[in-house]
Design a protein around this motif. Structure first.
Motif, short mmCIF file in Angstrom:
data_model
loop_
_atom_site.label_atom_id
_atom_site.label_comp_id
_atom_site.label_asym_id
_atom_site.label_seq_id
_atom_site.Cartn_x
_atom_site.Cartn_y
_atom_site.Cartn_z
N VAL A 105 10.45 23.58 39.64
CA VAL A 105 10.64 23.98 41.04
C VAL A 105 11.70 23.06 41.63
O VAL A 105 11.61 21.84 41.52
CB VAL A 105 9.32 23.88 41.84
CG1 VAL A 105 9.55 24.22 43.30
CG2 VAL A 105 8.26 24.81 41.24
N THR A 106 12.73 23.67 42.22
CA THR A 106 13.82 22.91 42.84
C THR A 106 14.06 23.47 44.24
O THR A 106 13.28 24.30 44.72
CB THR A 106 15.12 23.04 42.01
OG1 THR A 106 15.58 24.40 42.06
CG2 THR A 106 14.90 22.64 40.56
N ILE A 107 15.14 23.07 44.85
CA ILE A 107 15.46 23.59 46.19
C ILE A 107 15.58 25.11 46.17
O ILE A 107 15.04 25.80 47.02
CB ILE A 107 16.76 22.95 46.71
CG1 ILE A 107 16.57 21.45 46.92
CG2 ILE A 107 17.23 23.63 47.99
CD1 ILE A 107 17.86 20.67 47.11
N ASN A 108 16.27 25.64 45.17
CA ASN A 108 16.51 27.08 45.09
C ASN A 108 15.54 27.82 44.17
O ASN A 108 15.29 29.01 44.37
CB ASN A 108 17.95 27.35 44.64
CG ASN A 108 18.93 26.94 45.70
OD1 ASN A 108 19.15 27.67 46.66
ND2 ASN A 108 19.53 25.76 45.56
N ILE A 109 15.05 27.15 43.15
CA ILE A 109 14.08 27.77 42.24
C ILE A 109 12.69 27.46 42.80
O ILE A 109 12.04 26.49 42.41
CB ILE A 109 14.22 27.26 40.80
CG1 ILE A 109 15.65 27.44 40.28
CG2 ILE A 109 13.23 27.97 39.88
CD1 ILE A 109 16.14 28.87 40.17
N CYS A 156 14.19 42.92 34.40
CA CYS A 156 14.71 43.95 33.48
C CYS A 156 15.31 45.13 34.23
O CYS A 156 16.36 45.65 33.83
CB CYS A 156 13.61 44.41 32.53
SG CYS A 156 13.23 43.17 31.26
N ASN A 157 14.70 45.54 35.34
CA ASN A 157 15.28 46.61 36.16
C ASN A 157 16.64 46.19 36.71
O ASN A 157 17.59 46.97 36.72
CB ASN A 157 14.34 46.99 37.30
CG ASN A 157 13.15 47.80 36.82
OD1 ASN A 157 13.16 48.40 35.76
ND2 ASN A 157 12.08 47.80 37.61
N PHE A 158 16.74 44.95 37.17
CA PHE A 158 18.01 44.43 37.67
C PHE A 158 19.07 44.45 36.57
O PHE A 158 20.20 44.90 36.78
CB PHE A 158 17.82 43.00 38.20
CG PHE A 158 19.10 42.30 38.51
CD1 PHE A 158 19.75 42.53 39.72
CD2 PHE A 158 19.68 41.42 37.61
CE1 PHE A 158 20.95 41.89 40.02
CE2 PHE A 158 20.87 40.78 37.90
CZ PHE A 158 21.51 41.01 39.11
N LEU A 159 18.70 43.96 35.38
CA LEU A 159 19.65 43.92 34.27
C LEU A 159 20.12 45.32 33.88
O LEU A 159 21.30 45.53 33.60
CB LEU A 159 19.02 43.22 33.06
CG LEU A 159 18.71 41.74 33.21
CD1 LEU A 159 17.93 41.23 32.00
CD2 LEU A 159 19.97 40.92 33.42
N ASN A 161 19.03 37.42 43.96
CA ASN A 161 20.11 37.16 44.92
C ASN A 161 21.48 37.66 44.51
O ASN A 161 22.42 37.58 45.29
CB ASN A 161 20.19 35.64 45.16
CG ASN A 161 18.90 35.09 45.72
OD1 ASN A 161 18.57 35.30 46.87
ND2 ASN A 161 18.14 34.39 44.87
N ASP A 162 21.62 38.15 43.28
CA ASP A 162 22.88 38.60 42.71
C ASP A 162 23.98 37.54 42.84
O ASP A 162 25.14 37.84 43.15
CB ASP A 162 23.34 39.93 43.33
CG ASP A 162 24.30 40.67 42.42
OD1 ASP A 162 24.42 40.31 41.23
OD2 ASP A 162 24.97 41.62 42.90
N LYS A 163 23.59 36.29 42.63
CA LYS A 163 24.54 35.18 42.60
C LYS A 163 23.92 34.03 41.83
O LYS A 163 22.71 33.98 41.63
CB LYS A 163 24.93 34.74 44.01
CG LYS A 163 23.79 34.19 44.84
CD LYS A 163 24.26 33.79 46.24
CE LYS A 163 23.11 33.18 47.03
NZ LYS A 163 23.52 32.78 48.36
N PHE A 164 24.77 33.12 41.40
CA PHE A 164 24.31 31.94 40.67
C PHE A 164 23.60 30.98 41.61
O PHE A 164 23.87 30.95 42.82
CB PHE A 164 25.50 31.21 40.03
CG PHE A 164 26.13 31.95 38.89
CD1 PHE A 164 25.56 31.93 37.62
CD2 PHE A 164 27.31 32.66 39.07
CE1 PHE A 164 26.14 32.60 36.56
CE2 PHE A 164 27.91 33.33 38.01
CZ PHE A 164 27.32 33.31 36.76
N VAL A 165 22.74 30.14 41.03
CA VAL A 165 22.13 29.05 41.79
C VAL A 165 23.27 28.13 42.23
O VAL A 165 24.17 27.85 41.43
CB VAL A 165 21.10 28.28 40.92
CG1 VAL A 165 20.58 27.05 41.63
CG2 VAL A 165 19.94 29.19 40.52
#
Length: 194
Positions: free
Chosen positions: A84-88, A101-104, A138-142
């Motif tokens: 667990v982190t700030i974003n995770i 899987c649906n997203f992928l 979020n469709d973006k990188f951490v």
């Protein structure tokens, strides 16, 4: 929740309990284990300290209540292990296989089978899997100040410096961790820039 519901959730989230010294239906008084088991009519949640001292954390007659509590204890264990982190967040960790899987499938126009295959590959590294869950949500990188890095590289670094797709960059992080010498050599010599 019942034990079967708990196990289903762990499977859906890609959490392999044994990787974090977490056991169910057994008493294992070995340092750093967290477990739940039934003794006579009561369910017991316990944790073992560094000198094999066993701490009985909860005792409960209700299977529902004990597995609700154990679920929270597992999330706390993951937090204490640095997942667990700030974003995770814990919410990100609780993102299901089906959602990812649906997203992928949609993002990369791939089959359900191929998406499931990617999910199974990502389960080799829970840090990477959680970064992909964040990506799916979020469709973006951490962000770079909070992302997982292997040998100094983040998935975004790999994506920006190679021909790999985002998901390919995440898979490359796993390769970097498994075989850093060869993966770094391949990164420097074999993967063309975009």
């Amino acid at each position: 929740m019942l034990k079967n519901e708990f196990l289903k959730k762990m499977h859906e989230y890609g959490i392999k309990l044994e990787d974090y010294q977490i056991v169910i239906d057994e008493y294992r008084p070995v340092s750093y284990f967290l477990g739940v088991y039934k003794r006579k009519d009561a369910w017991i949640i316990y944790e073992v300290g560094d000198r094999n001292n066993v701490d009985i954390m909860y005792e409960e007659l209700s299977e529902n209540k004990i597995f609700d509590e154990f679920y929270q204890e597992v999330l706390e264990r993951l937090h204490s292990l640095g997942y667990v982190t700030i974003n995770i967040s814990k919410q990100v960790i609780q993102t299901s296989e089906e959602y990812v899987c649906n997203f992928l499938q949609k993002k990369y126009s791939i089959s359900k089978f191929d998406a499931k295959d990617i999910w199974n590959d990502l389960k080799y590294d829970f840090h990477v899997l959680n970064e992909v869950k964040y990506f799916a949500l979020n469709d973006k990188f951490v962000p770079s100040n909070d992302c997982y890095k292997v040998e100094g590289y983040s998935a975004q670094d790999i994506y920006e410096k190679t021909y790999l797709t985002e998901i390919g960059a995440y898979n490359y992080l796993i390769y970097l961790k498994e075989d850093p010498e060869q993966a770094l050599k391949d990164l420097k010599n074999g993967l063309p820039r975009k």
